[in-house]
Design a protein around this motif. Structure first.
Motif, mmCIF file in Angstrom:
data_model
loop_
_atom_site.group_PDB
_atom_site.id
_atom_site.type_symbol
_atom_site.label_atom_id
_atom_site.label_comp_id
_atom_site.label_asym_id
_atom_site.label_seq_id
_atom_site.Cartn_x
_atom_site.Cartn_y
_atom_site.Cartn_z
ATOM 1 N N ALA A 117 -1.633 7.902 4.727
ATOM 2 C CA ALA A 117 -2.442 7.668 3.532
ATOM 3 C C ALA A 117 -1.854 6.588 2.633
ATOM 4 C CB ALA A 117 -2.604 8.971 2.755
ATOM 5 N N ILE A 120 -2.742 2.829 3.487
ATOM 6 C CA ILE A 120 -4.094 2.297 3.343
ATOM 7 C C ILE A 120 -4.090 1.234 2.247
ATOM 8 C CG2 ILE A 120 -6.484 2.868 2.750
ATOM 9 C CD1 ILE A 120 -5.980 5.676 3.770
ATOM 10 N N GLU A 122 -4.887 -1.026 -0.957
ATOM 11 C CA GLU A 122 -5.280 -0.516 -2.270
ATOM 12 C C GLU A 122 -6.793 -0.471 -2.499
ATOM 13 O OE1 GLU A 122 -4.506 1.510 -5.464
ATOM 14 O OE2 GLU A 122 -2.889 0.693 -4.246
ATOM 15 N N ALA A 125 -8.145 2.227 -0.381
ATOM 16 C CA ALA A 125 -7.616 3.549 -0.725
ATOM 17 C C ALA A 125 -8.408 4.203 -1.843
ATOM 18 C CB ALA A 125 -6.147 3.441 -1.106
ATOM 19 N N TRP A 129 -10.446 7.659 -1.317
ATOM 20 C CA TRP A 129 -10.190 8.899 -2.032
ATOM 21 C C TRP A 129 -11.459 9.460 -2.660
ATOM 22 C CZ3 TRP A 129 -6.729 12.450 -1.755
ATOM 23 C CH2 TRP A 129 -6.713 13.459 -2.720
ATOM 24 N N ARG A 428 -1.791 10.708 -2.572
ATOM 25 C CA ARG A 428 -2.640 10.240 -3.667
ATOM 26 C C ARG A 428 -1.894 10.258 -4.999
ATOM 27 N NH1 ARG A 428 -6.373 6.816 -5.394
ATOM 28 N NH2 ARG A 428 -7.415 7.583 -7.277
ATOM 29 N N ARG A 431 0.653 7.467 -5.095
ATOM 30 C CA ARG A 431 -0.002 6.173 -5.269
ATOM 31 C C ARG A 431 -0.309 5.916 -6.747
ATOM 32 N NH1 ARG A 431 -2.740 2.543 -1.930
ATOM 33 N NH2 ARG A 431 -2.482 3.860 -0.095
#
Length: 696
Positions: A117, A120, A122, A125, A129, A428, A431
């Protein structure tokens, strides 16, 4: 070059970004969905989920490797990589490599999904999500509906209160409660975020539809959560909730929102614990905990797990091998569990992988605490993110924190969907709150200047792993649960021929798989015993082949008392064909049986066979009785204990100790009045006594 732009030197079009985001979301949701019903048993689901996970990883990592492997800066990505590598290394020294292989995918799903994850790009991503989170919300409603359906079905059928505890798609209600906790806290945070956008108060008609949906989701999650009546889940929720209050309290109108949530909690508790007489709180009292069989058994299990660790202090017994080793360490008084898991992931990590394995799990818990520290205390000083982003990340971290705490009293990370979701939630969150800087390409620094070399290595690894997983799935489908084959192939002889070919093929494709070897061994032995027209040389070849297959099955999982029982029986009944004299046959038989009994001291059949061959058949009946009675000191469930007492009575009867045999039978019936063989035997004894008295 950064991760957000490694896939192309030019700006990616919106359509391409949307397509890739949708593809990644579908793959992630498929992985998550396939994990639901695995439960450590349905190997085809594990194989399918793991293969899809590798495919997803390959798609994400492929362009990254082409440019030399750009890696995110920060401790957490490195930690997850090392954790996954560690799980892989443990396969090489595991005492049960075949069993460890499956748990490598279960436990390794957390760091692996994280690593996929975070790689991925930006722009992709963010859209990924959005789509993935919608799927998670749908799953929250499905799981809640499943819990409520199971709860009310139980009430409708007048199920006993102890069993009125939904378990969803899992086999354990406490793990299901942890799953609901994992979903609750991210939803709670997003409810505050979405409702904070409302400009007009609720009483004045200011309804934010998205916030209202999150509030409804919280309501159904709470209803499902309290329906499980999970003490461990409630403790994890109570211990996590203060951090949620701390993080959300400073939001505008936080007090009114918390009042609404508190009202939902009270209503859910009053509704769902009504059938239990509101005993959930009482079950948390010290007096109840110290006397309740489930908590007492947990203490005994933890002591046995500690003894297991002391026997293998450096590298442990191998991940996923706990249930294989536990029977030899089970303590008297612990009869409340199947012995599958330690009900404490930290202790089980210690026993299965030693201090290093435990260190990784403790470090993960420390990472969660540090993440909460950054998101709660240093949010305004160190993180250059919006408050909405901070609260979103906080909710995800709190969900994972709740299940990590719950792992102190239940098996949590050994549930595949929880591991998958925890890895994705942490990716997540990281990130959002982690650093956005990336390294320079790493492969050139170690002398690999052509990215396709790394791509080929990745592809080979996926092919080899998928090959083994598919073989494992075929083993389960054809040899473990093959009732489906009856409707496909009606002819029994054709089914048998097909299964023999499949088993023979699988022994070559997957040598560590135990079941194909056992299936072939049983078939060879049956042919040798039943085909009377066969000459001695052919029978000898079949018996030798059966013995070889039995021995091969012990390579993948040595702790198979049933296979050792079969090996001992083979030496006893067919040893003459193998050129062994009576003494050699007896020695080899007892050696195999004693090895099996050491693995599973609770095996009544092995104990009885050893007592007969080593003692009773040699004229030492008292020695046989002593050996049998020693088994009563083991922690035996009621039915096996009754079997053992019956074996003791039989040996006493054959030794002409009829009074002693009758006393043993009476003791048996006192402990287990419904044991039919003892009832029939005692009735026969009394009838014979009445006949003898009548003759006089």
């Amino acid at each position: 070059m950064t991760i957000s732009s490694y896939s192309s030197g030019t700006k990616t079009s919106g359509q391409v970004i949307s397509f890739r985001a949708g593809l990644y979301a579908v793959l992630a949701l498929v992985i998550y969905g396939l994990s639901w019903y695995y439960n450590g048993q349905l190997i085809p689901l594990l194989a399918a989920g793991s293969i899809v996970l590798m495919i997803w990883g390959a798609i994400v990592w492929w362009p990254c490797l082409r440019v030399g492997l750009i890696w995110p800066r920060g401790f957490l990505p490195i930690f997850m990589l090392l954790w996954f590598v560690w799980f892989g290394l443990t396969l090489f020294w595991s005492g049960s490599p075949y069993s460890s292989w499956f748990y490598f995918w279960v436990l390794g799903a957390l760091p692996l999904t994280f690593m996929v994850a975070i790689m991925i790009p930006e722009p992709v991503a963010e859209q990924f999500w959005v789509w993935f989170w919608r799927g998670i919300l749908i799953s929250a409603w499905i799981l809640s509906a499943m819990a409520l359906w199971q709860y009310y079905q139980g009430m409708a059928t007048n199920i006993i209160l102890a069993n009125l505890r939904p378990f969803g798609p899992l086999l354990d209600t406490n793990s299901f409660a942890a799953w609901l906790n994992l979903l609750f806290f991210p939803v709670l945070a997003l409810y505050f975020v979405k409702d904070g956008r409302r400009q007009v108060s609720f009483l004045r008609g200011g309804v934010h539809l998205e916030a209202f949906f999150y509030l409804l989701t919280l309501a159904v999650l709470l209803l499902a959560f309290f329906s499980t009546s999970s003490r461990g889940g409630l403790l994890a929720w109570v211990c996590t909730m203060p951090f949620a209050v701390w993080g959300l309290w400073r939001q505008p109108a936080a007090r009114s929102r918390f009042l609404v949530v508190a009202a939902l909690v009270i209503i859910a508790f009053l509704l769902m614990d009504y059938a239990h007489g509101y005993d959930l709180i009482g079950h948390l009292s010290p007096g109840y905990i110290t006397s309740n069989i489930t908590t007492v058994s947990r203490k005994l299990m933890w002591i046995a797990t500690w003894h297991m660790y002391l026997s293998h202090p450096w590298l442990g017994t191998g991940i996923g091998s706990y249930f294989l080793n536990y029977p030899a360490y089970r303590l008297p008084g612990e009869l409340a569990s199947a012995g599958t898991y330690a009900h404490n992931d930290y202790l089980e990590y210690l026993a299965e992988g030693g201090l290093i394995n435990l260190g990784f799990l403790l470090s993960f818990a420390g990472i969660l605490m540090y993440a909460m520290y950054r998101l709660l205390y240093r949010a305004g000083k160190a993180l250059q993110i919006s408050d909405e982003q901070r609260l979103t990340a906080l909710g995800l971290v709190l969900g994972v924190f709740a299940i990590t705490g719950h792992a102190l009293g239940n098996f949590i990370f050994y549930n595949l969907p929880l591991s998958v979701l925890a890895g994705l939630f942490m990716a997540r969150a990281w990130r959002i709150y982690g650093t956005s800087e990336n390294t320079q390409p790493l492969l050139p620094k170690i002398g690999i200047n052509h990215g396709f070399i790394a791509q080929i290595v990745l592809l080979l690894g996926i092919v080899v792993a998928s090959w083994n997983l598919l073989a494992d799935a075929a083993t389960y489908a054809f040899l473990s649960d093959n009732t489906w084959l009856n409707s496909v192939i009606k002819n029994p002889r054709q089914r048998t021929t097909l299964l023999l070919k499949v088993a023979d093929t699988l022994t070559s494709l997957r040598p560590l798989a135990t079941q194909p070897h056992v299936y072939l061994a049983n078939t060879y032995l049956t042919l040798a015993e039943r085909d009377t027209r066969m000459n001695s040389a052919s029978r000898r070849s079949l018996v030798q082949a059966a013995l070889h297959q039995y021995q091969q099955s012990l390579i993948g999982i040595p702790q198979q008392s049933g296979v050792l029982n079969s090996i001992g029986t083979l030496y006893l009944t067919q040893g003459k064909l193998l050129g062994l004299d009576a003494t050699q046959r007896q020695r080899q038989t007892l050696l195999a049986w004693r090895r099996g009994l050491a693995i599973d001291p609770e095996s009544i059949s092995l104990r009885n066979q050893i007592a007969q061959l080593a003692y009773a058949d040699q004229g030492d009946v008292k020695g046989g009785l002593t050996f049998l009675r020693a088994g009563l000191a083991r922690p035996l469930f009621p039915y096996p204990r009754s079997e053992l007492l019956l074996d003791i009575a039989l040996m006493q009867w054959r030794a002409d100790e009829k009074t002693g045999a009758e006393k043993t039978l009476l003791r048996l019936l006192h402990e287990n009045p419904a044991y039919e063989p003892a009832v029939s035997w005692l009735q026969s004894i009394h009838r014979q006594a009445e006949l003898h008295s009548g003759d006089r």
